[in-house]
Design a protein around this motif. Structure first.
Motif, PDB file in Angstrom:
ATOM      1  N   HIS A  24       0.847  -1.182   0.000  1.00 48.53           N
ATOM      2  CA  HIS A  24       0.000   0.000   0.000  1.00 48.53           C
ATOM      3  C   HIS A  24       0.884   1.234   0.000  1.00 48.53           C
ATOM      4  CE1 HIS A  24       0.943   0.131   4.347  1.00 48.53           C
ATOM      5  NE2 HIS A  24       0.730   1.428   4.207  1.00 48.53           N
ATOM      6  N   GLY A  25       0.271   2.368  -0.195  1.00 49.26           N
ATOM      7  CA  GLY A  25       1.004   3.623  -0.155  1.00 49.26           C
ATOM      8  C   GLY A  25       0.077   4.770   0.183  1.00 49.26           C
ATOM      9  N   LYS A  26       0.652   5.759   0.918  1.00 49.31           N
ATOM     10  CA  LYS A  26      -0.070   6.982   1.214  1.00 49.31           C
ATOM     11  C   LYS A  26       0.407   8.071   0.252  1.00 49.31           C
ATOM     12  CE  LYS A  26       0.934   7.538   5.561  1.00 49.31           C
ATOM     13  NZ  LYS A  26       0.886   8.134   6.914  1.00 49.31           N
ATOM     14  N   ILE A  27      -0.539   8.736  -0.369  1.00 49.18           N
ATOM     15  CA  ILE A  27      -0.211   9.835  -1.273  1.00 49.18           C
ATOM     16  C   ILE A  27      -0.184  11.106  -0.438  1.00 49.18           C
ATOM     17  CG2 ILE A  27      -0.868  11.043  -3.378  1.00 49.18           C
ATOM     18  CD1 ILE A  27      -2.464   8.545  -4.163  1.00 49.18           C
ATOM     19  N   CYS A  28       1.001  11.699  -0.310  1.00 47.45           N
ATOM     20  CA  CYS A  28       1.169  12.805   0.628  1.00 47.45           C
ATOM     21  C   CYS A  28       1.803  14.008  -0.054  1.00 47.45           C
ATOM     22  CB  CYS A  28       2.053  12.385   1.803  1.00 47.45           C
ATOM     23  SG  CYS A  28       1.515  10.877   2.645  1.00 47.45           S
ATOM     24  N   LEU A  29       1.523  15.177   0.504  1.00 49.88           N
ATOM     25  CA  LEU A  29       2.252  16.390   0.152  1.00 49.88           C
ATOM     26  C   LEU A  29       3.335  16.689   1.191  1.00 49.88           C
ATOM     27  CD1 LEU A  29      -0.610  18.767  -1.068  1.00 49.88           C
ATOM     28  CD2 LEU A  29       1.020  17.472  -2.433  1.00 49.88           C
ATOM     29  N   GLY A  30       3.345  15.908   2.228  1.00 50.16           N
ATOM     30  CA  GLY A  30       4.307  16.037   3.306  1.00 50.16           C
ATOM     31  C   GLY A  30       3.981  14.985   4.332  1.00 50.16           C
ATOM     32  N   PRO A  31       4.758  14.921   5.416  1.00 53.81           N
ATOM     33  CA  PRO A  31       4.510  13.872   6.420  1.00 53.81           C
ATOM     34  C   PRO A  31       3.104  13.901   7.018  1.00 53.81           C
ATOM     35  CG  PRO A  31       6.634  14.941   6.782  1.00 53.81           C
ATOM     36  CD  PRO A  31       5.923  15.747   5.753  1.00 53.81           C
ATOM     37  N   LYS A  32       2.469  15.101   7.081  1.00 55.36           N
ATOM     38  CA  LYS A  32       1.173  15.223   7.749  1.00 55.36           C
ATOM     39  C   LYS A  32       0.027  15.529   6.786  1.00 55.36           C
ATOM     40  CE  LYS A  32       3.170  16.845  12.116  1.00 55.36           C
ATOM     41  NZ  LYS A  32       3.180  17.913  13.132  1.00 55.36           N
ATOM     42  N   LYS A  33       0.325  15.783   5.530  1.00 55.34           N
ATOM     43  CA  LYS A  33      -0.708  16.145   4.567  1.00 55.34           C
ATOM     44  C   LYS A  33      -0.991  14.950   3.671  1.00 55.34           C
ATOM     45  CE  LYS A  33      -3.324  19.554   2.936  1.00 55.34           C
ATOM     46  NZ  LYS A  33      -4.342  20.229   3.766  1.00 55.34           N
ATOM     47  N   VAL A  34      -1.988  14.124   4.034  1.00 51.71           N
ATOM     48  CA  VAL A  34      -2.323  12.912   3.296  1.00 51.71           C
ATOM     49  C   VAL A  34      -3.497  13.202   2.363  1.00 51.71           C
ATOM     50  CG1 VAL A  34      -3.013  10.492   3.465  1.00 51.71           C
ATOM     51  CG2 VAL A  34      -1.542  11.495   5.222  1.00 51.71           C
ATOM     52  N   LEU A  35      -3.282  12.987   1.077  1.00 55.96           N
ATOM     53  CA  LEU A  35      -4.339  13.192   0.087  1.00 55.96           C
ATOM     54  C   LEU A  35      -5.139  11.928  -0.188  1.00 55.96           C
ATOM     55  CD1 LEU A  35      -2.482  15.382  -2.569  1.00 55.96           C
ATOM     56  CD2 LEU A  35      -3.625  16.085  -0.467  1.00 55.96           C
ATOM     57  N   GLY A  36      -4.555  10.765   0.102  1.00 57.82           N
ATOM     58  CA  GLY A  36      -5.257   9.520  -0.149  1.00 57.82           C
ATOM     59  C   GLY A  36      -4.387   8.321   0.159  1.00 57.82           C
ATOM     60  N   VAL A  37      -4.987   7.165   0.067  1.00 60.89           N
ATOM     61  CA  VAL A  37      -4.306   5.891   0.300  1.00 60.89           C
ATOM     62  C   VAL A  37      -4.723   4.936  -0.794  1.00 60.89           C
ATOM     63  CG1 VAL A  37      -3.844   4.039   1.955  1.00 60.89           C
ATOM     64  CG2 VAL A  37      -4.453   6.316   2.795  1.00 60.89           C
ATOM     65  N   PHE A  38      -3.785   4.112  -1.277  1.00 57.87           N
ATOM     66  CA  PHE A  38      -4.104   3.075  -2.248  1.00 57.87           C
ATOM     67  C   PHE A  38      -3.382   1.803  -1.844  1.00 57.87           C
ATOM     68  CE2 PHE A  38      -0.181   4.971  -3.717  1.00 57.87           C
ATOM     69  CZ  PHE A  38       0.598   3.875  -4.075  1.00 57.87           C
ATOM     70  N   GLY A  39      -3.831   0.666  -2.371  1.00 59.94           N
ATOM     71  CA  GLY A  39      -3.134  -0.584  -2.098  1.00 59.94           C
ATOM     72  C   GLY A  39      -4.078  -1.757  -2.002  1.00 59.94           C
ATOM     73  N   GLU A  40      -3.483  -2.896  -1.639  1.00 60.76           N
ATOM     74  CA  GLU A  40      -4.287  -4.095  -1.408  1.00 60.76           C
ATOM     75  C   GLU A  40      -4.901  -4.017  -0.016  1.00 60.76           C
ATOM     76  OE1 GLU A  40      -2.427  -7.825  -2.018  1.00 60.76           O
ATOM     77  OE2 GLU A  40      -1.570  -7.298  -3.968  1.00 60.76           O
ATOM     78  N   LEU A  41      -6.080  -4.609   0.103  1.00 58.24           N
ATOM     79  CA  LEU A  41      -6.721  -4.682   1.411  1.00 58.24           C
ATOM     80  C   LEU A  41      -6.183  -5.886   2.170  1.00 58.24           C
ATOM     81  CD1 LEU A  41     -10.337  -3.761   0.310  1.00 58.24           C
ATOM     82  CD2 LEU A  41      -8.792  -2.365   1.681  1.00 58.24           C
ATOM     83  N   HIS A  42      -6.168  -5.774   3.469  1.00 55.77           N
ATOM     84  CA  HIS A  42      -5.612  -6.829   4.323  1.00 55.77           C
ATOM     85  C   HIS A  42      -6.408  -8.126   4.140  1.00 55.77           C
ATOM     86  CE1 HIS A  42      -3.992  -8.898   7.808  1.00 55.77           C
ATOM     87  NE2 HIS A  42      -3.137  -7.893   7.998  1.00 55.77           N
ATOM     88  N   PRO A  43      -5.728  -9.258   4.025  1.00 47.86           N
ATOM     89  CA  PRO A  43      -6.453 -10.538   3.850  1.00 47.86           C
ATOM     90  C   PRO A  43      -7.474 -10.804   4.951  1.00 47.86           C
ATOM     91  CG  PRO A  43      -4.114 -10.825   3.419  1.00 47.86           C
ATOM     92  CD  PRO A  43      -4.275  -9.435   3.953  1.00 47.86           C
ATOM     93  N   LYS A  44      -7.194 -10.370   6.170  1.00 50.33           N
ATOM     94  CA  LYS A  44      -8.133 -10.579   7.268  1.00 50.33           C
ATOM     95  C   LYS A  44      -9.436  -9.816   7.007  1.00 50.33           C
ATOM     96  CE  LYS A  44      -8.780  -9.782  12.220  1.00 50.33           C
ATOM     97  NZ  LYS A  44      -8.183  -9.220  13.461  1.00 50.33           N
ATOM     98  N   VAL A  45      -9.303  -8.599   6.507  1.00 51.73           N
ATOM     99  CA  VAL A  45     -10.488  -7.797   6.207  1.00 51.73           C
ATOM    100  C   VAL A  45     -11.309  -8.453   5.102  1.00 51.73           C
ATOM    101  CG1 VAL A  45     -11.277  -5.582   5.308  1.00 51.73           C
ATOM    102  CG2 VAL A  45      -9.435  -5.656   6.994  1.00 51.73           C
ATOM    103  N   LEU A  46     -10.631  -8.933   4.056  1.00 49.22           N
ATOM    104  CA  LEU A  46     -11.344  -9.592   2.954  1.00 49.22           C
ATOM    105  C   LEU A  46     -12.064 -10.841   3.443  1.00 49.22           C
ATOM    106  CD1 LEU A  46      -8.719  -9.292   0.068  1.00 49.22           C
ATOM    107  CD2 LEU A  46     -10.651  -7.788   0.587  1.00 49.22           C
TER     108      LEU A  46
END
Length: 797
Positions: free
Chosen positions: A646-668
């Motif tokens: 997964h990855g966080k799309i950021c403009l800096g350490p505290k400015k998160v614009l979004g998250v993408f990636g695979e979902l955790h197998p436990k959640v699925l």
């Protein structure tokens, strides 16, 4: 709600046709769902006279009849035992459809002799179940229409039945008189008076009624009268005809009276067999566990707090919903206690749902009936019982007081015209409200007790508009505005629309899921606490506000997979909730990819979706809503994402614009999702707004200088992320380097354990002058130095 035309005319003096009445009712907001007009299916039947009848030569039970009709003499063969010369009959000539046998009459031969029609019985015409013989009319002229004869001699059999849909805010229309009131206000007739001569009391009843103090909020008033010496039996023909016409089965006079007033005046009643009541009646709340056999022959176990009517032996009636079988009336009943009470709508609804009882009484009480009519309704019923079944009535027995529901709202005639858009004179407005039962004192309109839906001045406007008919509204163009109007949509709304269009263009299907989810699903995504728990959930699987959009998308995907759809792309734009207070919500754009990129093909191009599919789509949506092109991809997202994919799309350490990636197998696994699943969640509110708010696009920054690309291969430790290397190379000269991309990865071979080779292409775009070899070499040296410092890697030889 069903009623007949003749029943309506008991309250409304009108000459309007059924079609006019139906059209007006729908225009008034009482939508007509259906009309059953018996006269329509009997329109082609005519009256005939049997001038001659003789036995069929080849059949003992058939008779060959000569019947005089409007088309002359017809030969009709009939097998009815009463077919004989000299009777007036109902004739169906060839071509007439007979509803009772679902057949169109034709010319036929019966045992060698032709028959040119049929003489009908009542069952064949669906007038009754009588079929022992054909109809014999006591009067009638040959050729007259049979429906005209019925209208003059037996109108109940051709009485049209109208069924209307009642919205929850119009309980007053659950009585025929309430419907007549609306029609009279529209001008379709005049209301007839509905007064009753109170039956004088001839004795004092020895039965009393009490309401427990903790029950007075559910039953503020309870009235009744004891009647001795009644003779129960079949109801009069007119009452049976009315009830049958609306689908009710006549039972006995005492029961039919309660059903009549339930539909006639929206006044549910109950009649106890007084000889079966032990002692006095008490209205109270059940302790819990009491058993009662109701009039539907079903046994119910009462829960604590439910309202009941009891005598000295125990519960005898479920208050406001259904009476008990033990004290119900039979043909042997001679002494009755007639009850009329007012019950709280909310409490009746709760008990009805808990016990799963649907009755006409519950249907009306839970919507709200007229509390002021409680004693009057009792007197109407007592008068009908005494007039038709005899007996003597006691004094009025009452407990509690009729609740005061009086209220008044200001009628602003100018405001009505402004809101409705029609020029309705003030005199017409006042006349309309008066016809509906409002009492006007100055500019204050006092609401009638049978209209619980009237809760403000806006409701007065609606009533005036409803009676005036919104079909008379004339369309008028809006005035032209000078200059360019300001944008209607906010910047955030524009972002939502852009995100939706982009996601749809990428092949996703939009979902709109509930904002409520179950606790377990909410807990998987960081929610499920008391702050977001609903106080009164619709159902157990909608107990909490959603902490994100992914739970709803995963539920939708699971339902699709269960129905055989394995590959899908879903997205939603909506709010998620991180608390229960106003403002504790945030906007999200979520997308979900499951399965493969496409169907199987001979080239084998279809593959399982992966994290880079989600990344590409997330970046496309961010670009569409105006996010900066240069962002950082970082680790450390929430626990429902795969820890290494997964990855966080950021403009800096505290400015998160979004998250993408695979979902955790436990959640699925918990959400019952099969196969690979990748997703992205974006936060449009965190994307910086553009500094320039102009709607115009910026000028194109084009250069006439040729770009230069150079490839580099670095040997780095296996755990080094490609993004770290790309960011380091891009930072060597931010003005000159236009882009960096990975084109190769090699692991193993001569590199040894724990090492890998990453190949990157760096694009250099000059803006001032063409790059020379020395310039390119200098930039290459900076790139190597930057990458070496950031990753510890070396240039591959």
């Amino acid at each position: 709600m069903k009623f007949t035309l003749s029943w309506l005319k008991k309250h409304l003096d009108t000459d309007a046709s059924v079609a006019e009445i139906c059209e007006t009712l729908t225009d008034l907001g009482l939508e007509v769902e259906g009309v059953e007009n018996p006269a329509e299916k009997l329109a082609d039947f005519t009256i005939g006279y049997v001038s001659h009848a003789e036995k069929h030569p080849d059949a003992d039970k058939l008779r060959v009849c000569k019947v005089d009709t409007d088309e002359g003499e017809l030969q009709i063969i009939c097998g009815a035992p009463n077919a004989r010369e000299g009777i007036t009959v109902v004739v169906a000539k060839p071509g007439v459809y007979v509803p009772g046998i679902d057949t169109t009459i034709g010319v036929g031969k019966i045992r060698g002799i032709e028959s040119y029609g049929m003489m009908a019985s009542e069952r064949e015409m669906e007038l009754s179940d009588e079929h022992d013989g054909i109809i014999e009319l006591p009067s009638g002229n040959v050729g007259d229409r049979f429906v005209d004869w019925l209208a003059a001699n037996d109108p109940a059999k051709v009485d049209p039945m109208i069924e209307i849909a009642i919205t929850p805010n119009r309980p007053d229309a659950l009585g025929v008189r309430g419907i007549a009131r609306d029609l009279a206000a529209r001008g379709l007739g005049k209301m007839k008076p509905c007064e009753v001569e109170i039956v004088p009391a001839t004795f004092n009843a020895d039965i009393s009624v009490s309401i427990d103090s903790d029950t007075s909020d559910g039953c503020p008033v309870f009235t009744g009268r004891l009647i001795k010496g009644v003779k129960n039996g079949p109801s009069p023909a007119w009452l049976q005809d009315l009830l049958r016409a609306i689908g009710l089965r006549p039972i006995s006079f005492l029961v039919d009276v309660t059903n009549f007033f339930t539909y006639d005046q929206n006044r549910p009643l109950h009649v106890f067999d007084a000889d079966k009541v032990a002692g006095n009646l008490r209205v109270h709340r059940a302790a819990g566990g009491e058993m009662l056999t109701a009039l539907d022959d079903k046994e119910y176990t009462l829960k604590a707090g439910q309202m009941v009517i009891s005598d000295d032996n125990g519960p005898e009636s479920i208050a406001g919903i259904m009476g008990g079988l033990d004290t119900g009336c039979t043909e042997d009943t001679v002494n009755v206690f007639v009850e009329s009470a007012y019950w709280d709508p909310v409490q009746i609804a709760y008990v009805g749902r808990a016990l799963k009882i649907n009755s006409d009484a519950r249907y009306r009480f839970e919507r709200g009936i007229d509390p002021a009519f409680t004693p009057d309704g009792l007197e109407h019923a007592v008068r009908m019982i005494v007039d038709h079944a005899g007996g003597e009535a006691s004094q009025l027995i009452a407990a509690g007081q009729v609740p005061d529901v009086s209220r008044a709202y200001k009628l602003d005639a100018k405001r009505v015209i402004s809101l409705v858009g029609m020029d309705i004179p003030e005199s017409t407005q006042r006349q309309t409200l008066t016809a509906l039962g409002f009492r006007l004192v100055g500019d204050m309109a006092h609401v009638p007790s049978w209209r619980p839906d009237m809760q403000g001045e806006a409701d007065l406007v609606e009533e005036v508009a409803r009676i005036a008919s919104l079909t008379k509204l004339e369309g008028k163009p809006l005035p032209r505005l000078a200059g360019v109007p300001k944008p209607i949509l906010t910047p955030m709304q524009l972002r939502q629309n852009a995100a939706k269009r982009t996601a749809a263009a990428l092949g996703y299907n939009e979902c709109v899921t509930y904002s409520f989810i179950d606790r377990d699903a909410a807990a998987l995504f960081g929610g499920g606490d008391d702050a977001t728990m609903l106080e009164n959930p619709i159902s157990s699987d909608m107990s909490h506000m959603r902490p994100g959009l992914l739970p709803g998308l995963l539920r939708a995907a699971a339902r699709n997979q269960a129905r055989g759809f394995a590959d899908m792309g879903l997205f939603e734009v909506g709010h998620a909730f991180h608390g229960g207070e106003p403002g504790e919500q945030h906007l999200q754009v979520a997308g979900l990819l499951i399965g493969r990129t496409g169907p199987k093909d001979v080239l084998g191009e279809a593959r399982a979706v992966d994290v880079f599919d989600a990344k590409a789509d997330a970046e496309a949506v961010l670009s569409a809503i105006g996010a900066p092109a240069k962002v950082q991809i970082m680790r450390g997202a929430d626990a429902w994402w795969h820890p290494g994919r997964h990855g966080k799309i950021c403009l800096g350490p505290k400015k998160v614009l979004g998250v993408f990636g695979e979902l955790h197998p436990k959640v699925l696994r918990e959400m019952d999702i099969k196969g690979p699943a990748v997703a992205f969640v974006l936060y449009p509110e965190d994307v910086p707004m553009p500094k320039k708010k102009s709607a115009a696009r910026p000028a194109l920054q084009a250069t006439d200088l040729q770009a230069v690309e150079r490839d580099f291969a670095f040997v780095v430790d296996a755990e080094i992320e490609a993004l770290t290397l790309v960011n380091a190379a891009a930072g060597a000269d931010k003005a000159l380097i236009a882009g960096v991309r990975v084109f190769d990865e090699f692991i193993g071979g001569s590199l040894g354990e724990g090492k890998k080779s990453l190949g990157i292409t760096v694009r250099l775009q000059p803006t001032d002058a063409t790059l020379k070899d020395a310039d390119i070499e200098a930039i290459a040296a900076k790139i190597v130095a930057k990458v070496t410092k950031a990753t510890g890697g070396v240039l591959r030889g």
